[in-house]
Motif scaffolding. Structure first.
Motif, PDB file in Angstrom:
ATOM      1  N   ALA A   1      -9.967  16.654  -9.867  1.00 32.40           N
ATOM      2  CA  ALA A   1      -9.212  16.264 -11.065  1.00 32.40           C
ATOM      3  C   ALA A   1      -8.100  15.278 -10.712  1.00 32.40           C
ATOM      4  O   ALA A   1      -7.832  14.325 -11.456  1.00 32.40           O
ATOM      5  CB  ALA A   1      -8.638  17.496 -11.753  1.00 32.40           C
ATOM      6  N   SER A   2      -7.439  15.503  -9.576  1.00 31.34           N
ATOM      7  CA  SER A   2      -6.400  14.567  -9.138  1.00 31.34           C
ATOM      8  C   SER A   2      -6.985  13.185  -8.882  1.00 31.34           C
ATOM      9  O   SER A   2      -6.392  12.163  -9.250  1.00 31.34           O
ATOM     10  CB  SER A   2      -5.730  15.092  -7.866  1.00 31.34           C
ATOM     11  OG  SER A   2      -5.054  16.301  -8.102  1.00 31.34           O
ATOM     12  N   MET A   3      -8.157  13.143  -8.275  1.00 29.48           N
ATOM     13  CA  MET A   3      -8.795  11.863  -7.991  1.00 29.48           C
ATOM     14  C   MET A   3      -9.239  11.168  -9.279  1.00 29.48           C
ATOM     15  O   MET A   3      -9.163   9.939  -9.380  1.00 29.48           O
ATOM     16  CB  MET A   3      -9.971  12.059  -7.046  1.00 29.48           C
ATOM     17  CG  MET A   3      -9.565  12.407  -5.620  1.00 29.48           C
ATOM     18  SD  MET A   3      -8.451  11.173  -4.881  1.00 29.48           S
ATOM     19  CE  MET A   3      -9.451   9.691  -5.021  1.00 29.48           C
ATOM     20  N   ARG A   4      -9.686  11.937 -10.250  1.00 36.44           N
ATOM     21  CA  ARG A   4     -10.040  11.322 -11.539  1.00 36.44           C
ATOM     22  C   ARG A   4      -8.812  10.680 -12.179  1.00 36.44           C
ATOM     23  O   ARG A   4      -8.884   9.574 -12.731  1.00 36.44           O
ATOM     24  CB  ARG A   4     -10.645  12.368 -12.479  1.00 36.44           C
ATOM     25  CG  ARG A   4     -12.075  12.751 -12.150  1.00 36.44           C
ATOM     26  CD  ARG A   4     -12.742  13.468 -13.316  1.00 36.44           C
ATOM     27  NE  ARG A   4     -12.061  14.718 -13.671  1.00 36.44           N
ATOM     28  CZ  ARG A   4     -12.347  15.900 -13.126  1.00 36.44           C
ATOM     29  NH1 ARG A   4     -13.299  16.002 -12.203  1.00 36.44           N
ATOM     30  NH2 ARG A   4     -11.703  16.988 -13.505  1.00 36.44           N
TER      31      ARG A   4
ATOM     32  N   THR B   1       0.846  -1.194   0.000  1.00 36.13           N
ATOM     33  CA  THR B   1       0.000   0.000   0.000  1.00 36.13           C
ATOM     34  C   THR B   1       0.875   1.236   0.000  1.00 36.13           C
ATOM     35  O   THR B   1       1.886   1.277   0.714  1.00 36.13           O
ATOM     36  CB  THR B   1      -0.923   0.007   1.234  1.00 36.13           C
ATOM     37  OG1 THR B   1      -1.838  -1.089   1.153  1.00 36.13           O
ATOM     38  CG2 THR B   1      -1.706   1.311   1.340  1.00 36.13           C
ATOM     39  N   VAL B   2       0.476   2.235  -0.772  1.00 38.07           N
ATOM     40  CA  VAL B   2       1.149   3.531  -0.756  1.00 38.07           C
ATOM     41  C   VAL B   2       0.164   4.594  -0.307  1.00 38.07           C
ATOM     42  O   VAL B   2      -0.909   4.751  -0.895  1.00 38.07           O
ATOM     43  CB  VAL B   2       1.709   3.899  -2.147  1.00 38.07           C
ATOM     44  CG1 VAL B   2       2.227   5.345  -2.150  1.00 38.07           C
ATOM     45  CG2 VAL B   2       2.833   2.949  -2.542  1.00 38.07           C
ATOM     46  N   TYR B   3       0.533   5.294   0.747  1.00 39.85           N
ATOM     47  CA  TYR B   3      -0.157   6.536   1.114  1.00 39.85           C
ATOM     48  C   TYR B   3       0.482   7.631   0.274  1.00 39.85           C
ATOM     49  O   TYR B   3       1.617   8.047   0.515  1.00 39.85           O
ATOM     50  CB  TYR B   3       0.008   6.816   2.605  1.00 39.85           C
ATOM     51  CG  TYR B   3      -0.877   5.972   3.493  1.00 39.85           C
ATOM     52  CD1 TYR B   3      -2.109   6.444   3.930  1.00 39.85           C
ATOM     53  CD2 TYR B   3      -0.480   4.694   3.894  1.00 39.85           C
ATOM     54  CE1 TYR B   3      -2.929   5.672   4.756  1.00 39.85           C
ATOM     55  CE2 TYR B   3      -1.290   3.914   4.712  1.00 39.85           C
ATOM     56  CZ  TYR B   3      -2.506   4.413   5.132  1.00 39.85           C
ATOM     57  OH  TYR B   3      -3.313   3.646   5.940  1.00 39.85           O
ATOM     58  N   LEU B   4      -0.262   8.102  -0.729  1.00 41.02           N
ATOM     59  CA  LEU B   4       0.317   8.919  -1.798  1.00 41.02           C
ATOM     60  C   LEU B   4      -0.105  10.380  -1.671  1.00 41.02           C
ATOM     61  O   LEU B   4      -1.289  10.709  -1.779  1.00 41.02           O
ATOM     62  CB  LEU B   4      -0.133   8.368  -3.156  1.00 41.02           C
ATOM     63  CG  LEU B   4       0.476   9.025  -4.386  1.00 41.02           C
ATOM     64  CD1 LEU B   4       1.958   8.671  -4.514  1.00 41.02           C
ATOM     65  CD2 LEU B   4      -0.278   8.594  -5.647  1.00 41.02           C
ATOM     66  N   GLY B   5       0.865  11.265  -1.473  1.00 39.35           N
ATOM     67  CA  GLY B   5       0.589  12.693  -1.458  1.00 39.35           C
ATOM     68  C   GLY B   5       0.127  13.181  -2.820  1.00 39.35           C
ATOM     69  O   GLY B   5       0.763  12.889  -3.834  1.00 39.35           O
ATOM     70  N   ILE B   6      -0.995  13.927  -2.839  1.00 39.93           N
ATOM     71  CA  ILE B   6      -1.526  14.403  -4.128  1.00 39.93           C
ATOM     72  C   ILE B   6      -1.727  15.915  -4.155  1.00 39.93           C
ATOM     73  O   ILE B   6      -2.365  16.428  -5.072  1.00 39.93           O
ATOM     74  CB  ILE B   6      -2.845  13.694  -4.493  1.00 39.93           C
ATOM     75  CG1 ILE B   6      -3.951  14.014  -3.480  1.00 39.93           C
ATOM     76  CG2 ILE B   6      -2.627  12.198  -4.619  1.00 39.93           C
ATOM     77  CD1 ILE B   6      -5.341  13.583  -3.957  1.00 39.93           C
ATOM     78  N   ALA B   7      -1.168  16.645  -3.194  1.00 42.14           N
ATOM     79  CA  ALA B   7      -1.311  18.099  -3.211  1.00 42.14           C
ATOM     80  C   ALA B   7      -0.758  18.657  -4.518  1.00 42.14           C
ATOM     81  O   ALA B   7       0.375  18.348  -4.916  1.00 42.14           O
ATOM     82  CB  ALA B   7      -0.571  18.721  -2.031  1.00 42.14           C
ATOM     83  N   LEU B   8      -1.564  19.433  -5.219  1.00 45.07           N
ATOM     84  CA  LEU B   8      -1.192  20.106  -6.467  1.00 45.07           C
ATOM     85  C   LEU B   8      -0.901  19.144  -7.614  1.00 45.07           C
ATOM     86  O   LEU B   8      -0.329  19.552  -8.629  1.00 45.07           O
ATOM     87  CB  LEU B   8       0.004  21.048  -6.259  1.00 45.07           C
ATOM     88  CG  LEU B   8      -0.186  22.127  -5.180  1.00 45.07           C
ATOM     89  CD1 LEU B   8       1.066  23.012  -5.110  1.00 45.07           C
ATOM     90  CD2 LEU B   8      -1.423  22.961  -5.427  1.00 45.07           C
ATOM     91  N   LEU B   9      -1.302  17.883  -7.487  1.00 47.09           N
ATOM     92  CA  LEU B   9      -1.062  16.936  -8.580  1.00 47.09           C
ATOM     93  C   LEU B   9      -1.735  17.399  -9.864  1.00 47.09           C
ATOM     94  O   LEU B   9      -1.155  17.301 -10.957  1.00 47.09           O
ATOM     95  CB  LEU B   9      -1.576  15.551  -8.185  1.00 47.09           C
ATOM     96  CG  LEU B   9      -1.362  14.429  -9.209  1.00 47.09           C
ATOM     97  CD1 LEU B   9       0.117  14.192  -9.469  1.00 47.09           C
ATOM     98  CD2 LEU B   9      -2.044  13.144  -8.743  1.00 47.09           C
ATOM     99  N   ALA B  10      -2.955  17.925  -9.765  1.00 50.06           N
ATOM    100  CA  ALA B  10      -3.686  18.359 -10.955  1.00 50.06           C
ATOM    101  C   ALA B  10      -3.047  19.574 -11.616  1.00 50.06           C
ATOM    102  O   ALA B  10      -3.324  19.853 -12.787  1.00 50.06           O
ATOM    103  CB  ALA B  10      -5.140  18.676 -10.589  1.00 50.06           C
TER     104      ALA B  10
END
Length: 278
Positions: A248-251, A188-197
């Motif tokens: 958008a990051s979640m998509r 499992t990866v806890y993945l940082g997504i801040a500003l990914l989009a």
């Protein structure tokens, strides 16, 4: 092993004998207060959070980097729980300014496993999200109250955890170092997504390859997507559109997860879960 997500990249990992935490950020001062006034940890909020978690002691607190939404409360949490505080030299300067016993601070050594009960923890090199605020290192002790600008980034780490025959990775910042995770598997990866989009398509794909596909993860849990100036006593809210586009990051994650057979699971704050999924 149980994992509890507490906003940003604060995660409690525990079994029946040991407990470790990343960052330990609970104060979450309001946005205007953070920008306009010196910061100080809110001891009452921290005490209430630890009480709600049922945590009286921790073996270690690992700081992913030294920005305030990661490191502001870490020395206080370590003091209250008797934990080792593990981080960069910049995190060490924060600990020194807070008066943490120097014997309780461990300077992070990248690639060197540390053992706490059944937890084997290895800090690996990482890069901060592009165009991050307050770069550089902290050269002098940070004595609160201190400006948000005093919490400079310092060293940045991915945190690899092995517990028995299961592994996970806590990767707080939306960036990667080529090859840094080679040889480190993670269920499992806890993945940082801040500003990914906000990043280019090429950047997003490289990030996914380096952190998710490189580790062979079958499950991704997004982190660092919440508005971290809102209190943990209320439901977490995504970063506002003026700052980021979390939808958008979640998509993007949903599309890549479906294509590569990786389960995407959103975490709920305060919920202790078995983190490995299917």
């Amino acid at each position: 092993m149980r994992a509890t997500f507490l906003g940003v990249s604060t995660i409690l990992l525990q079994d029946d004998a040991s407990a470790i935490m990343t960052d330990g950020f609970f104060s979450r001062p309001g946005l205007l207060k953070s920008l306009l006034r010196p910061l100080v940890s809110d001891e009452e909020i921290i005490a209430a959070a630890l009480s709600r978690l049922g945590v009286t002691s921790l073996d270690a607190v690992f700081v992913t980097h030294s920005h305030y939404e990661h490191a502001l409360d870490a020395p206080v949490v370590a003091q209250r729980t008797g934990a080792d505080l593990v981080g960069s030299r910049s995190t060490g300067q924060i600990a020194a300014g807070y008066g943490l016993d120097s014997a309780k601070f461990r300077l992070a050594e990248q690639g060197q496993p540390m053992h706490y009960g059944k937890f084997e923890v290895t800090l690996l090199p990482a890069e901060h999200t592009p165009k991050g605020k307050f770069p550089g290192s902290i050269e002098h002790p940070v004595r609160p109250p201190a400006s948000i600008r005093d919490y400079k980034q310092g060293g940045c780490f991915s945190i690899h955890v092995r517990h028995g025959d299961r592994t996970l990775l806590i990767h707080a910042s939306t960036n990667s170092v080529a090859g840094a995770l080679s040889g480190y598997e993670a269920d499992t990866v806890y993945l940082g997504i801040a500003l990914l989009a906000k990043q280019s398509a090429a950047f997003r794909d490289e990030y996914w390859r380096e952190v998710v596909l490189q580790t062979g993860a079958r499950r991704v849990i997004p982190i660092h997507w919440d508005a971290f100036w809102k209190p943990l006593s209320t439901p977490l809210r995504p970063l506002p559109r003026v700052v980021d586009n979390v939808q958008a990051s979640m998509r993007y994650l949903a599309e890549r997860g479906e294509a590569d057979g990786v389960q995407i699971t959103m975490p709920l704050a305060w919920e202790a879960v078995e983190p490995f999924g299917r």
